[in-house]
Design a protein around this motif. Sequence first.
Motif, PDB file in Angstrom:
ATOM      1  N   THR A  22     -84.117 -14.503   7.317  1.00  0.00           N
ATOM      2  CA  THR A  22     -83.298 -12.885   7.637  1.00  0.00           C
ATOM      3  C   THR A  22     -84.041 -11.956   7.636  1.00  0.00           C
ATOM      4  O   THR A  22     -83.653 -10.733   7.361  1.00  0.00           O
ATOM      5  CB  THR A  22     -82.142 -13.351   8.027  1.00  0.00           C
ATOM      6  OG1 THR A  22     -81.366 -12.972   7.151  1.00  0.00           O
ATOM      7  CG2 THR A  22     -81.176 -14.930   8.559  1.00  0.00           C
ATOM      8  N   ARG A  23     -84.347 -11.507   6.488  1.00  0.00           N
ATOM      9  CA  ARG A  23     -84.910 -10.282   5.644  1.00  0.00           C
ATOM     10  C   ARG A  23     -85.335 -11.082   4.113  1.00  0.00           C
ATOM     11  O   ARG A  23     -85.589 -11.463   3.373  1.00  0.00           O
ATOM     12  CB  ARG A  23     -83.674  -9.384   4.673  1.00  0.00           C
ATOM     13  CG  ARG A  23     -82.285  -9.159   5.768  1.00  0.00           C
ATOM     14  CD  ARG A  23     -80.904  -8.225   5.332  1.00  0.00           C
ATOM     15  NE  ARG A  23     -80.125  -8.325   6.245  1.00  0.00           N
ATOM     16  CZ  ARG A  23     -79.187  -7.266   6.165  1.00  0.00           C
ATOM     17  NH1 ARG A  23     -78.804  -7.282   4.784  1.00  0.00           N
ATOM     18  NH2 ARG A  23     -78.080  -7.290   7.107  1.00  0.00           N
ATOM     19  N   ASN A  61     -76.798 -15.419  11.834  1.00  0.00           N
ATOM     20  CA  ASN A  61     -77.694 -14.326  11.149  1.00  0.00           C
ATOM     21  C   ASN A  61     -79.696 -14.512  11.491  1.00  0.00           C
ATOM     22  O   ASN A  61     -80.030 -13.794  11.891  1.00  0.00           O
ATOM     23  CB  ASN A  61     -77.748 -13.815  10.248  1.00  0.00           C
ATOM     24  CG  ASN A  61     -76.784 -13.233   9.594  1.00  0.00           C
ATOM     25  OD1 ASN A  61     -76.274 -12.268  10.458  1.00  0.00           O
ATOM     26  ND2 ASN A  61     -76.009 -13.743   8.336  1.00  0.00           N
ATOM     27  N   THR A  65     -81.640 -11.961  14.447  1.00  0.00           N
ATOM     28  CA  THR A  65     -83.337 -11.972  13.870  1.00  0.00           C
ATOM     29  C   THR A  65     -84.162 -12.130  14.444  1.00  0.00           C
ATOM     30  O   THR A  65     -84.797 -11.176  14.832  1.00  0.00           O
ATOM     31  CB  THR A  65     -83.494 -12.479  12.491  1.00  0.00           C
ATOM     32  OG1 THR A  65     -81.891 -12.276  11.608  1.00  0.00           O
ATOM     33  CG2 THR A  65     -84.406 -12.249  11.875  1.00  0.00           C
TER      34      THR A  65
END
Length: 235
Positions: A22-23, A61, A65
Amino acid sequence: MDTTRLQYGMSFAYGGTGVFDTRANYPNMTVQINLFEQLLGNVYSPSELSSSVALVSVAGNDYITFVLAHLNSPAELLSGLKSFIEKVVNQIEVDLRRIRTLGVKKIAIPSLTPVWYTPALANLPESIKSIVPEKVKYHNDLLQKSVAKLNNESNHSAFTIIDYYNTFLAVFNNTGEIPGILPFKTPFIECYKNGTVCDDPKSAFFWDPIHPTQEGWKSVYKVLRTNITAALTKA
């Protein structure tokens, strides 16, 4: 490592992460399980694992996203979200099975909450918000099927779902009928906004656009407590 603290458990979570990436540079769930596996035999013994509970928290999440990545192409978002949900739940099933294989006998996973009530979604286009309840239900339905499949494989109830979905709704809709829980008069407004904390944090369910306050979680737990205990202590 201070091993005296192990009795209180260990968290492998990273804020904002998901089942998939997600990051950038944030460990997804597979990486987090890898970190857990590295401690087996060194920090955790087989007997400790067999008497422990793993909480596999998937808060959405991945979906946040996905939605943010497709805000400028709503048609692609609407057409792709269903298959993405299937991909997420399939990977959750793989991850749950792996944790069980590593020796944990009890594994709990929350259902998705009714996320359309979160302040974070308040400003999304109505065309997107309107499909969220249906997609959350689809995720939770698939998760139920995956957990039933996993329990059938192991011949006992190793896996249990924590019903965040209906519990959050019960707290939101509470007008005083639930013992020990005060009603939240404005549950969908965050307490901390633009650097300012609301006058009475205990009256707020949401701390920020996504996360509940301490009082919010207390209320959720009070509703869940009996069912969680029963689910995690049965053979």
